[in-house]
Design a protein around this motif. Sequence first.
Motif, PDB file in Angstrom:
ATOM      1  N   ILE A   1      12.861  -4.792  -6.609  1.00 52.82           N
ATOM      2  CA  ILE A   1      13.320  -4.224  -6.315  1.00 52.82           C
ATOM      3  C   ILE A   1      13.458  -2.574  -7.659  1.00 52.82           C
ATOM      4  O   ILE A   1      12.635  -1.188  -7.070  1.00 52.82           O
ATOM      5  N   LEU A   2      13.997  -2.882  -8.159  1.00 54.57           N
ATOM      6  CA  LEU A   2      14.784  -1.734  -9.790  1.00 54.57           C
ATOM      7  C   LEU A   2      13.168  -1.572 -10.653  1.00 54.57           C
ATOM      8  O   LEU A   2      13.511  -0.604 -10.340  1.00 54.57           O
ATOM      9  N   GLN A   3      12.070  -2.881 -10.177  1.00 53.50           N
ATOM     10  CA  GLN A   3      10.500  -2.428 -11.022  1.00 53.50           C
ATOM     11  C   GLN A   3       9.897  -1.205 -10.076  1.00 53.50           C
ATOM     12  O   GLN A   3       9.330  -0.678 -10.869  1.00 53.50           O
ATOM     13  N   LEU A   4      10.195  -1.732  -8.729  1.00 50.71           N
ATOM     14  CA  LEU A   4       8.636  -0.999  -7.954  1.00 50.71           C
ATOM     15  C   LEU A   4       9.809   0.334  -7.643  1.00 50.71           C
ATOM     16  O   LEU A   4       9.404   1.244  -7.619  1.00 50.71           O
ATOM     17  N   TYR A   5      10.968  -0.067  -7.813  1.00 51.43           N
ATOM     18  CA  TYR A   5      12.268   1.898  -6.703  1.00 51.43           C
ATOM     19  C   TYR A   5      13.089   2.552  -7.621  1.00 51.43           C
ATOM     20  O   TYR A   5      13.635   3.421  -7.182  1.00 51.43           O
ATOM     21  N   GLY A   6      13.559   1.544  -8.520  1.00 53.09           N
ATOM     22  CA  GLY A   6      14.371   2.139  -9.487  1.00 53.09           C
ATOM     23  C   GLY A   6      16.122   1.894  -9.179  1.00 53.09           C
ATOM     24  O   GLY A   6      15.390   1.102  -7.203  1.00 53.09           O
ATOM     25  N   LEU A   7      16.608   2.683  -9.374  1.00 50.24           N
ATOM     26  CA  LEU A   7      18.384   1.912  -8.933  1.00 50.24           C
ATOM     27  C   LEU A   7      18.464   2.817  -8.074  1.00 50.24           C
ATOM     28  O   LEU A   7      19.047   2.423  -6.825  1.00 50.24           O
TER      29      LEU A   7
ATOM     30  N   ALA B   1       1.318  -0.768  -0.006  1.00 44.23           N
ATOM     31  CA  ALA B   1      -0.152   0.023  -0.362  1.00 44.23           C
ATOM     32  C   ALA B   1       0.741   1.354   0.423  1.00 44.23           C
ATOM     33  O   ALA B   1      -0.183   2.542  -0.126  1.00 44.23           O
ATOM     34  N   GLU B   2       2.189   1.357   0.143  1.00 45.68           N
ATOM     35  CA  GLU B   2       3.145   2.411   0.469  1.00 45.68           C
ATOM     36  C   GLU B   2       3.298   2.371  -1.060  1.00 45.68           C
ATOM     37  O   GLU B   2       3.093   3.622  -1.088  1.00 45.68           O
ATOM     38  N   LEU B   3       2.727   2.028  -2.003  1.00 47.39           N
ATOM     39  CA  LEU B   3       2.804   2.594  -3.007  1.00 47.39           C
ATOM     40  C   LEU B   3       1.860   3.522  -3.986  1.00 47.39           C
ATOM     41  O   LEU B   3       2.196   4.136  -5.338  1.00 47.39           O
ATOM     42  N   ILE B   4       1.250   2.934  -3.380  1.00 50.26           N
ATOM     43  CA  ILE B   4      -0.645   4.278  -3.612  1.00 50.26           C
ATOM     44  C   ILE B   4      -0.054   5.774  -1.895  1.00 50.26           C
ATOM     45  O   ILE B   4      -1.560   5.804  -2.527  1.00 50.26           O
ATOM     46  N   GLY B   5       0.418   5.510  -1.642  1.00 50.89           N
ATOM     47  CA  GLY B   5       0.192   6.664  -0.768  1.00 50.89           C
ATOM     48  C   GLY B   5      -0.116   6.387   1.334  1.00 50.89           C
ATOM     49  O   GLY B   5      -0.131   7.369   1.828  1.00 50.89           O
ATOM     50  N   ALA B   6       0.118   5.136   0.961  1.00 54.61           N
ATOM     51  CA  ALA B   6      -0.529   4.775   2.603  1.00 54.61           C
ATOM     52  C   ALA B   6       0.928   4.752   3.188  1.00 54.61           C
ATOM     53  O   ALA B   6       1.857   4.413   3.101  1.00 54.61           O
ATOM     54  N   THR B   7       0.573   5.461   4.396  1.00 56.62           N
ATOM     55  CA  THR B   7       1.409   4.967   5.051  1.00 56.62           C
ATOM     56  C   THR B   7       1.694   3.681   6.304  1.00 56.62           C
ATOM     57  O   THR B   7      -0.268   3.123   5.652  1.00 56.62           O
ATOM     58  N   GLU B   8       2.133   3.694   7.079  1.00 52.66           N
ATOM     59  CA  GLU B   8       2.121   2.386   7.261  1.00 52.66           C
ATOM     60  C   GLU B   8       1.240   2.237   8.417  1.00 52.66           C
ATOM     61  O   GLU B   8       0.544   0.955   8.736  1.00 52.66           O
ATOM     62  N   GLU B   9       0.739   2.938   9.126  1.00 55.66           N
ATOM     63  CA  GLU B   9      -0.385   2.749  10.062  1.00 55.66           C
ATOM     64  C   GLU B   9      -1.708   2.903   9.876  1.00 55.66           C
ATOM     65  O   GLU B   9      -2.239   1.979   9.360  1.00 55.66           O
TER      66      GLU B   9
ATOM     67  N   ARG C   1      10.090  -1.356   4.947  1.00 54.77           N
ATOM     68  CA  ARG C   1       8.405  -1.759   3.958  1.00 54.77           C
ATOM     69  C   ARG C   1       8.756  -1.646   2.095  1.00 54.77           C
ATOM     70  O   ARG C   1       7.741  -2.618   2.403  1.00 54.77           O
ATOM     71  N   LEU C   2      10.043  -0.822   2.259  1.00 53.35           N
ATOM     72  CA  LEU C   2      10.045  -1.072   1.227  1.00 53.35           C
ATOM     73  C   LEU C   2      10.637  -2.507   0.566  1.00 53.35           C
ATOM     74  O   LEU C   2      10.167  -2.249  -0.457  1.00 53.35           O
ATOM     75  N   MET C   3      11.303  -3.388   1.352  1.00 53.17           N
ATOM     76  CA  MET C   3      12.145  -4.490   1.166  1.00 53.17           C
ATOM     77  C   MET C   3      10.925  -5.327   1.460  1.00 53.17           C
ATOM     78  O   MET C   3      11.050  -5.947   0.244  1.00 53.17           O
ATOM     79  N   ARG C   4       9.897  -4.904   2.343  1.00 55.42           N
ATOM     80  CA  ARG C   4       8.737  -6.304   2.124  1.00 55.42           C
ATOM     81  C   ARG C   4       7.684  -6.218   0.789  1.00 55.42           C
ATOM     82  O   ARG C   4       7.326  -6.987   1.021  1.00 55.42           O
ATOM     83  N   ALA C   5       7.630  -5.056   0.678  1.00 56.64           N
ATOM     84  CA  ALA C   5       7.089  -4.688  -0.753  1.00 56.64           C
ATOM     85  C   ALA C   5       7.148  -5.502  -1.945  1.00 56.64           C
ATOM     86  O   ALA C   5       7.059  -6.246  -2.762  1.00 56.64           O
ATOM     87  N   SER C   6       9.207  -5.037  -1.638  1.00 53.52           N
ATOM     88  CA  SER C   6       9.517  -5.825  -3.255  1.00 53.52           C
ATOM     89  C   SER C   6       9.426  -7.289  -3.155  1.00 53.52           C
ATOM     90  O   SER C   6       8.817  -7.726  -4.329  1.00 53.52           O
ATOM     91  N   LEU C   7       9.803  -7.841  -2.177  1.00 57.70           N
ATOM     92  CA  LEU C   7       8.817  -9.101  -1.613  1.00 57.70           C
ATOM     93  C   LEU C   7       8.154  -9.562  -2.146  1.00 57.70           C
ATOM     94  O   LEU C   7       8.163 -10.725  -2.686  1.00 57.70           O
ATOM     95  N   ALA C   8       6.486  -9.221  -1.771  1.00 59.30           N
ATOM     96  CA  ALA C   8       5.930  -9.345  -2.142  1.00 59.30           C
ATOM     97  C   ALA C   8       5.543  -9.138  -3.425  1.00 59.30           C
ATOM     98  O   ALA C   8       4.199  -9.816  -3.856  1.00 59.30           O
ATOM     99  N   TYR C   9       5.742  -8.640  -3.903  1.00 53.50           N
ATOM    100  CA  TYR C   9       6.084  -8.478  -5.844  1.00 53.50           C
ATOM    101  C   TYR C   9       6.251  -9.108  -6.499  1.00 53.50           C
ATOM    102  O   TYR C   9       5.802  -9.121  -7.658  1.00 53.50           O
ATOM    103  N   VAL C  10       7.246 -10.034  -5.750  1.00 54.50           N
ATOM    104  CA  VAL C  10       8.149 -11.412  -6.880  1.00 54.50           C
ATOM    105  C   VAL C  10       6.933 -12.404  -6.717  1.00 54.50           C
ATOM    106  O   VAL C  10       5.714 -12.851  -6.219  1.00 54.50           O
TER     107      VAL C  10
END
Lengths: 241, 103
Positions: B34-40, A192-200, B70-79
Amino acid sequence: MRRFADLHLNPCNPDEISSMLNFAHELGYRRVAVSSDKKGLLQAQSLCNKLGLDLVSRMDLKPASDKELTSLLTRFRRSAEIISIICETKPVLRQASKDHRVDLLNFSPMLKIRSQVFFDSQTAVLASESNCSYEINVSDILYNIDAQTARLLYIMRVELENAKKKNIPVILSSGAVSKLQIREPRGIASLAELIGATEEEALKMVSDNPNMLVDRNREKLSSSFVSPGVRVVKRHDSSPI
Amino acid sequence: MTLRRFKRRYLSFSIFSDGVFNEKEVQDAVMESILQLYGLKGLSLIAPTLIEFDEKDQRGIIRCNHSYLRLMRASLAYVTSIRGSGASIIVKKVSGTIKSLKS
């Protein structure tokens, strides 16, 4: 401790149901909603009883017009704990957002439709008066990385802002059709961070918000419910003593 | 000049798939995500390192900068696939030290 819920498991065939429910339980979900036929729901209920999962019955409606939506709601409202409307036309969206029998507003992942019919500010105003929630399916953004997905993420970001402005509860669901599409609750919340939601905010979207919706609806569907805030506490025998 | 050492977080994860993957394939899938979601820039900030990967159990430990967990978790979930076959990476536990992660 948070009680995580995934309100949208959408198995593509009944054989998937048991593996999906087992996996959801393993990942720490305590409450799940399955969109399936009666046979599938019965199968899911027996498995959930064994696993200690709370199964929520859900119905996804995709009406073609506002009139069809009204008649579908009259017919099915009491047969499912959650009614979700997939809005693909503006009249359906307007009607769904102001009808208090609708629980979730869902939108098409197809960019061509989504760019026309989305959770705009007018919808947010109507939804705030009728207690509708806005649902985001993670599966919509999980399987493509291209310019269209980037555009879809932008639209979702706008939708989330509109929902936040009017305090509309946002619910984050997997929308999974198979076991491999289910993610752990904190993983979904991170996305959800991708669409701008905070962690909480994101954690609330996978725990408090869906739980509040289900609890409210269960109360409404119970025999003791009269109106919001009013319920039958005790029934007196009408015959004189 | 010495670089300031940032705090780290260690994530233990499991891979669920019909296929079996080796360390290199998993690392490539995570980096690509990670590269796809957040780039270099994202990759340099998250600073992921695959510490270990057990090919038999399909489990591993990955390290990242704690500010970008959080970015790391999102990237892992994105695989969603590794080496072309459907897969999902599920984070089991997060810790500040490998020792407590393994205990």
